[in-house]
Motif scaffolding. Structure first.
Motif, short mmCIF file in Angstrom:
data_model
loop_
_atom_site.label_atom_id
_atom_site.label_comp_id
_atom_site.label_asym_id
_atom_site.label_seq_id
_atom_site.Cartn_x
_atom_site.Cartn_y
_atom_site.Cartn_z
N SER A 63 8.69 59.86 33.04
CA SER A 63 7.96 59.66 34.30
C SER A 63 8.31 58.31 34.93
CB SER A 63 6.46 59.75 34.02
OG SER A 63 5.74 59.50 35.19
N ARG A 64 8.41 57.27 34.11
CA ARG A 64 8.77 55.95 34.64
C ARG A 64 10.17 55.97 35.25
NH1 ARG A 64 6.77 52.51 29.54
NH2 ARG A 64 4.55 52.68 29.94
N ILE A 65 11.09 56.60 34.58
CA ILE A 65 12.46 56.69 35.09
C ILE A 65 12.47 57.50 36.38
CG2 ILE A 65 14.74 57.68 34.65
CD1 ILE A 65 14.39 56.78 31.72
N ASP A 66 11.77 58.62 36.37
CA ASP A 66 11.71 59.48 37.54
C ASP A 66 11.15 58.75 38.75
OD1 ASP A 66 12.78 62.02 37.64
OD2 ASP A 66 10.82 63.00 37.75
N ARG A 67 10.03 58.04 38.55
CA ARG A 67 9.42 57.28 39.66
C ARG A 67 10.35 56.21 40.18
NH1 ARG A 67 4.75 57.28 36.43
NH2 ARG A 67 5.16 55.13 35.88
N ARG A 68 11.04 55.54 39.28
CA ARG A 68 11.93 54.45 39.67
C ARG A 68 13.09 54.94 40.53
NH1 ARG A 68 13.42 49.25 37.25
NH2 ARG A 68 11.54 49.52 36.04
N PHE A 69 13.58 56.14 40.25
CA PHE A 69 14.77 56.63 40.93
C PHE A 69 14.47 57.63 42.04
CE2 PHE A 69 16.32 55.21 36.83
CZ PHE A 69 17.37 54.40 37.23
N LYS A 75 23.93 53.78 45.94
CA LYS A 75 24.10 52.34 45.68
C LYS A 75 22.93 51.77 44.91
CE LYS A 75 27.19 51.19 49.44
NZ LYS A 75 27.44 50.35 50.60
N GLU A 76 21.73 52.25 45.20
CA GLU A 76 20.54 51.76 44.50
C GLU A 76 20.52 52.23 43.05
OE1 GLU A 76 17.68 53.52 47.13
OE2 GLU A 76 17.18 51.58 48.01
N ILE A 77 21.11 53.37 42.79
CA ILE A 77 21.07 53.93 41.44
C ILE A 77 21.73 52.97 40.45
CG2 ILE A 77 21.97 55.79 39.98
CD1 ILE A 77 21.25 57.71 42.27
N LYS A 78 22.84 52.35 40.81
CA LYS A 78 23.49 51.39 39.92
C LYS A 78 22.51 50.28 39.56
CE LYS A 78 27.07 47.90 39.56
NZ LYS A 78 28.21 47.23 40.18
N HIS A 79 21.87 49.72 40.56
CA HIS A 79 20.90 48.64 40.33
C HIS A 79 19.76 49.12 39.42
CE1 HIS A 79 18.09 45.40 41.04
NE2 HIS A 79 17.21 46.30 41.42
N HIS A 80 19.26 50.32 39.70
CA HIS A 80 18.16 50.85 38.91
C HIS A 80 18.58 51.16 37.47
CE1 HIS A 80 15.37 50.80 42.14
NE2 HIS A 80 15.96 51.75 42.85
N LEU A 81 19.78 51.70 37.29
CA LEU A 81 20.26 51.96 35.93
C LEU A 81 20.33 50.66 35.14
CD1 LEU A 81 23.06 54.61 36.52
CD2 LEU A 81 21.06 54.91 35.04
N VAL A 154 22.17 51.73 25.78
CA VAL A 154 20.73 51.47 25.77
C VAL A 154 20.20 51.48 24.34
CG1 VAL A 154 18.46 52.35 26.47
CG2 VAL A 154 20.36 52.36 28.11
N ASP A 155 20.54 52.54 23.58
CA ASP A 155 20.05 52.65 22.21
C ASP A 155 20.59 51.52 21.33
OD1 ASP A 155 18.63 54.89 22.90
OD2 ASP A 155 20.04 56.30 22.01
N GLY A 156 21.85 51.18 21.53
CA GLY A 156 22.43 50.07 20.76
C GLY A 156 21.70 48.76 21.02
N ALA A 173 25.03 44.35 26.45
CA ALA A 173 24.96 45.79 26.70
C ALA A 173 24.82 46.06 28.19
CB ALA A 173 23.80 46.42 25.93
N ARG A 174 24.07 45.23 28.88
CA ARG A 174 23.91 45.37 30.33
C ARG A 174 25.25 45.16 31.03
NH1 ARG A 174 22.66 43.40 35.32
NH2 ARG A 174 20.67 43.97 36.24
N LYS A 175 26.00 44.14 30.62
CA LYS A 175 27.32 43.89 31.21
C LYS A 175 28.26 45.07 30.95
CE LYS A 175 27.09 38.88 30.70
NZ LYS A 175 27.57 37.73 29.91
N MET A 176 28.20 45.62 29.74
CA MET A 176 29.04 46.77 29.41
C MET A 176 28.64 47.98 30.26
SD MET A 176 29.12 46.21 25.28
CE MET A 176 30.07 47.66 24.88
N ALA A 177 27.34 48.16 30.48
CA ALA A 177 26.86 49.26 31.31
C ALA A 177 27.32 49.08 32.75
CB ALA A 177 25.34 49.36 31.24
N GLU A 178 27.27 47.84 33.24
CA GLU A 178 27.74 47.57 34.60
C GLU A 178 29.22 47.91 34.74
OE1 GLU A 178 27.32 44.19 38.06
OE2 GLU A 178 26.95 43.60 35.98
N GLN A 179 30.00 47.54 33.74
CA GLN A 179 31.43 47.86 33.75
C GLN A 179 31.65 49.37 33.70
OE1 GLN A 179 34.06 45.54 34.04
NE2 GLN A 179 35.12 47.45 34.49
N LEU A 180 30.87 50.04 32.88
CA LEU A 180 30.95 51.49 32.78
C LEU A 180 30.66 52.14 34.14
CD1 LEU A 180 31.11 54.18 31.13
CD2 LEU A 180 28.67 53.87 30.67
N ILE A 181 29.61 51.70 34.79
CA ILE A 181 29.23 52.25 36.10
C ILE A 181 30.33 51.98 37.12
CG2 ILE A 181 27.59 52.10 38.00
CD1 ILE A 181 25.45 51.37 35.80
#
Length: 189
Positions: A63-69, A75-81, A154-156, A173-181
């Motif tokens: 529910s939290r993820i759904d409300r956030r997105f 473009k916003e999805i990257k920021h939200h992820l 995220v799990d790591g 992990a956040r930097k790696m996720a940003e690179q992945l995106i």
């Protein structure tokens, strides 16, 4: 609040803090202020109760993820992820944080038939579907692969935070996720 919700709230608090398998039913009953008879009016067993608690935790995360997105543009999805890492960092800095209940319940038992483990896995798969849906909305070509990779990051980060405790932040992990995106979005350009 209904008696059932009161029991689930007590379970969320205790299971999150101490783990599902180490909390006895009597402890849950004391925390909720109910009798065994009342408990069994709502749940068949501690196992069905544990699954209900895990499902509630999973529903709240979903529910939290759904409300956030909801209604976010690509473009916003990257920021939200990426903000998912910030949210977990914030949560994990609280003194009462004891790790993700879904991860904990998923790995606590080696028994593949353990109902709590199956409930945790079912809820983790729902999160994977959320990530996949977001990736598709952002225009990522292979949303399923992205969701798997993002979830691993995220799990790591959650597991590392729990293992290394104070001072560990999900920055890498956040930097790696940003690179992945960024990599995935550049493939769609």
């Amino acid at each position: 609040m209904s008696t059932r919700d009161n029991l689930i709230k007590a379970g969320l608090n205790l299971f999150h803090k101490h783990g599902i398998h180490s909390v006895g039913l009597d402890r849950v009953l004391r925390k909720a202020g109910v009798t065994k008879t009342t408990f069994y009016n709502h749940f068949d067993s501690k196992e069905t109760f544990a699954c209900a608690v895990i499902d509630r935790f999973g529903e709240e995360l979903h529910s939290r993820i759904d409300r956030r997105f909801d209604g976010a543009c690509a473009k916003e999805i990257k920021h939200h992820l990426l903000s998912i890492f910030d949210a977990w960092d914030h949560l994990s800095s609280c003194k009462t944080f004891s790790g993700c209940m879904l991860v904990g319940a998923g790995v606590a038992s080696g028994d593949v038939n353990d109902p709590a483990r199956r409930a945790a896995i079912r809820n983790k798969r729902m999160l994977l579907q959320d990530y996949q849906k977001l990736a598709a909305a952002a225009g990522i070509r292979n949303p399923k692969r992205f969701a798997t990779r993002f979830s691993l990051l995220v799990d790591g980060a959650l597991i590392a935070r729990h293992l290394y405790e104070n001072g560990f932040r999900a920055e890498e992990a956040r930097k790696m996720a940003e690179q992945l995106i960024d990599d995935e979005l550049s493939k769609t350009a």
